[in-house]
Design a protein around this motif. Structure first.
Motif, PDB file in Angstrom:
ATOM      1  N   GLU A 106      10.866   0.458  -4.466  1.00 47.44           N
ATOM      2  CA  GLU A 106      10.986   1.386  -3.337  1.00 47.44           C
ATOM      3  C   GLU A 106      10.266   0.844  -2.107  1.00 47.44           C
ATOM      4  O   GLU A 106      10.734   1.036  -0.978  1.00 47.44           O
ATOM      5  N   SER A 107       9.157   0.167  -2.319  1.00 45.10           N
ATOM      6  CA  SER A 107       8.413  -0.384  -1.177  1.00 45.10           C
ATOM      7  C   SER A 107       9.233  -1.444  -0.457  1.00 45.10           C
ATOM      8  O   SER A 107       9.069  -1.642   0.751  1.00 45.10           O
ATOM      9  N   TYR A 144      10.888   0.239   2.100  1.00 44.00           N
ATOM     10  CA  TYR A 144       9.972   1.017   2.928  1.00 44.00           C
ATOM     11  C   TYR A 144      10.099   2.504   2.647  1.00 44.00           C
ATOM     12  O   TYR A 144      10.012   3.343   3.543  1.00 44.00           O
ATOM     13  N   ARG A 145      10.360   2.816   1.392  1.00 44.92           N
ATOM     14  CA  ARG A 145      10.450   4.226   1.007  1.00 44.92           C
ATOM     15  C   ARG A 145       9.198   4.590   0.224  1.00 44.92           C
ATOM     16  O   ARG A 145       8.831   3.899  -0.730  1.00 44.92           O
ATOM     17  N   LYS A 146       8.590   5.680   0.630  1.00 45.08           N
ATOM     18  CA  LYS A 146       7.440   6.175  -0.120  1.00 45.08           C
ATOM     19  C   LYS A 146       7.935   7.105  -1.219  1.00 45.08           C
ATOM     20  O   LYS A 146       8.820   7.926  -0.987  1.00 45.08           O
ATOM     21  N   ALA A 206       7.556  10.180  -2.887  1.00 45.90           N
ATOM     22  CA  ALA A 206       6.823  11.392  -2.493  1.00 45.90           C
ATOM     23  C   ALA A 206       6.413  12.219  -3.708  1.00 45.90           C
ATOM     24  O   ALA A 206       5.275  12.667  -3.806  1.00 45.90           O
ATOM     25  N   SER A 257       7.690   1.565  -7.966  1.00 46.97           N
ATOM     26  CA  SER A 257       6.851   1.515  -6.767  1.00 46.97           C
ATOM     27  C   SER A 257       7.172   0.278  -5.953  1.00 46.97           C
ATOM     28  O   SER A 257       7.310   0.337  -4.726  1.00 46.97           O
ATOM     29  N   GLU A 278       0.813  -1.226   0.000  1.00 49.84           N
ATOM     30  CA  GLU A 278       0.000   0.000   0.000  1.00 49.84           C
ATOM     31  C   GLU A 278       0.839   1.264   0.000  1.00 49.84           C
ATOM     32  O   GLU A 278       0.376   2.316  -0.431  1.00 49.84           O
ATOM     33  N   LEU A 279       2.082   1.164   0.476  1.00 46.23           N
ATOM     34  CA  LEU A 279       2.968   2.322   0.559  1.00 46.23           C
ATOM     35  C   LEU A 279       3.054   3.060  -0.773  1.00 46.23           C
ATOM     36  O   LEU A 279       3.018   4.289  -0.827  1.00 46.23           O
ATOM     37  N   ASN A 280       3.218   2.308  -1.858  1.00 47.77           N
ATOM     38  CA  ASN A 280       3.292   2.903  -3.196  1.00 47.77           C
ATOM     39  C   ASN A 280       2.322   2.135  -4.102  1.00 47.77           C
ATOM     40  O   ASN A 280       2.722   1.297  -4.878  1.00 47.77           O
TER      41      ASN A 280
END
Ligand SMILES: [Zn+2]
Length: 245
Positions: free
Chosen positions: A223-224, A227-229, A231, A220, A40-42
Motif C-alpha cells: 500500500e505504501s 502512497y495509501r495509508k 486506515a 503495509s 513511515e506511512l504504514n
C-alpha cells in the motif's frame, strides 16, 4: 483550476489520483522508519509480536539479498528471537555457522527441493523433524535466503552443508507475497517457507504469529508503494494487536 482537475482520476471511483510523475524513482526518497525500515506511512513496528518455538530458523542470506527492504527473511527474526542470520559468501564460509552445525544440541536440516538425483540419499521428510524432537534435540531449519538461482548456488557451493539432511518443503500453499513477481505461485518467499515448516513441525502458534506479521508487512509495504495509508487495521493487524494486549 483545482488540484483535482489538474490530476488523474481513478476511473472506478472518480476520485482524484495522486500525481504519479514525481514518484517515478519509487522508494528512493521515501522516509523510512528506523525501527522496521518500511515507509513511515504504514510502519510495521506496532505489530511486532514475539513468539516461542521449539524449532529454530537459521538463515543463510545471500550477500545481495541483505540490503533489499523487500526481503522477508528478516521478518522471521522479528518474531522468533532465537533466529540466526549468516551472510553467504562463496569464498568465505561463516565460521560461527560451521561450528554450530557440528553442535550436538542442534539437528540442522537444509531446506531445499529434492529435484536432483545426486543427493537423493540425504532427503528426509517432516517426520525426521518430529524424530529429533523426541530425542530432545533442537530442530533447525537452515533456509537459503535469496532468489532461486542464488539458493541453488549456495546449496552447491557450501561444503559445510554437504552432510546435512535435505528437507524439501511439501505444501499446497500458494505465495501471497505481493512485492516481487514470482515465477510461479508455488514459489514461496523466505518467510512463507519458515511459516509452513513451523506449522508442519508442531510450532503452530509461532507459525500463526509469523503468518500474520508477514501479511501485515506485505500489505503495509504494497500500500505504501501507492502512497495509501491503511486506515483501518486489517484482520491480521487486529490479531497481532490483540496478542500484545
Ligand atoms: Zn516501524
Amino acid at each position: 483550476m483545482s488540484d483535482s482537475e489538474n490530476g488523474e482520476r481513478d476511473p472506478a471511483t472518480g476520485h482524484p489520483r495522486p500525481p504519479r510523475r514525481e514518484f517515478k524513482a519509487r522508494g528512493s526518497f521515501v522516509t523510512r522508519c528506523l525501527g522496521c525500515n518500511l515507509p513511515e506511512l504504514n510502519c510495521l513496528c506496532p505489530y511486532q509480536v514475539k513468539a516461542d518455538s521449539i524449532a529454530q530458523v537459521w538463515l543463510l542470506t545471500h550477500s545481495i539479498e541483505h540490503f533489499k527492504p523487500t526481503n522477508t527473511g528478516r521478518l522471521i527474526g522479528d518474531v522468533l528471537t532465537q533466529t540466526r542470520v549468516f551472510t553467504w559468501y562463496r569464498t568465505a564460509p561463516d565460521e560461527e555457522l560451521a561450528v554450530l552445525l557440528e553442535d550436538p544440541r542442534y539437528a540442522p536440516f537444509v531446506i531445499f527441493p529434492d529435484d536432483q538425483p545426486d543427493y537423493a540419499e540425504r532427503v528426509v521428510d517432516i517426520n525426521a523433524v518430529h524424530a529429533v524432537k523426541q530425542q530432545a534435540r533442537i530442530p533447525v531449519f537452515v533456509i537459503l535466503d535469496g532468489t532461486w538461482r542464488q539458493a541453488r548456488r549456495m546449496f552447491r557451493k557450501s561444503p559445510y552443508l554437504d552432510t546435512l539432511p535435505v528437507l524439501p518443503l511439501r505444501t499446497e500453499r500458494e505465495t501471497r507475497y505481493r512485492l516481487r513477481k514470482p515465477a510461479s505461485k508455488a514459489h514461496l518467499c523466505t518467510a512463507e517457507v519458515a511459516i509452513e515448516l513451523l506449522r508442519q513441525s508442531g510450532d503452530e502458534n509461532a507459525a500463526d504469529v509469523l503468518d500474520d506479521y508477514f501479511d501485515v508487512f506485505n500489505d503495509s509495504y504494497a500500500e505504501s508503494r501507492y502512497y495509501r495509508k491503511i486506515a483501518q487495521p486489517t484482520a491480521a493487524m487486529q490479531r497481532l494487536l490483540d496478542r500484545k494486549g
